[in-house]
Design a protein around this motif. Sequence first.
Motif: not given
Length: 262
Positions: A189-218
């Motif tokens: 939903t965040a990806l297709e809408r072009g939004k920032q996503l504030l989410t819990h730090d887990n494997l899936l979220n890090r995988f998605a950010a890496e796959y789509y080369d999205a900037p991350i703030q921890r």
Amino acid sequence: MHTIIDTQVLSYCFKEVGYNNHNQHLAISAITANEFLLAQPQISDRPDYYVMHPVRYSHLLDSENTFWFRSHLGNPKTAKMGTRRTDQVIIDFSNQFPPYREFGNEAISEIINGKHFELYKLSISHLSKQKQKYLKKRMKYILDNNYYCYSLNRLTIEQALDLFSRFIAEHNCKGNVRNTVNDILILATALERGKQLLTHDNLLNRFAAEYYDAPIQRDKNELLIDFSIKSTDEKKNNKESKGYINQGWSYSVRNNRVVQGA
């Protein structure tokens, strides 16, 4: 610009711990809304209640902003036959995983964005008074804090299925596969809408950010993933993906008013 938050962050906000959201332009996905409002039990294929679609029922409000057929829908037997009163998304994983069904994703978005509190109360009127009170408190929190809710569309679902097919090629799902699919749909939903996503730090979220080369703030145990910045690699991935088709997966939507666009 809206920042979308996931279910866990929304729960933290509701309990007034962790992230302070009150001065932010925050949004949620319909998946998060239904999780937060306990529409779907973890151990059942059927929802606890079906959210009535405002497009079909808001015109039946009387002059006092109530529904003349309230007592009829407050009957538990009638309420269990509510599949036609709401929309539905069905994902067929071709026997690789159990079929996924999500009821009322568009309906709950319409209720939240249009602030149709009376219609939501009618949707849960067959539940125990204690549970109704609990759910109404949660819905009132969403409405009072002006969260915007994004429903699924076909592009979101396709994005989610492609990401899911790539994720399971390298990693295992959660014990309850539905939880992983929900997380994927929130990400998409965040990806297709072009939004920032504030989410819990887990494997899936890090995988998605890496796959789509999205900037991350921890920050502690949370990630802020910025899908508003589309890289060249992401555009290439979007164009060349459809890995879920190779898995033989498919999806359908039913009773939706809108399944494309915003």
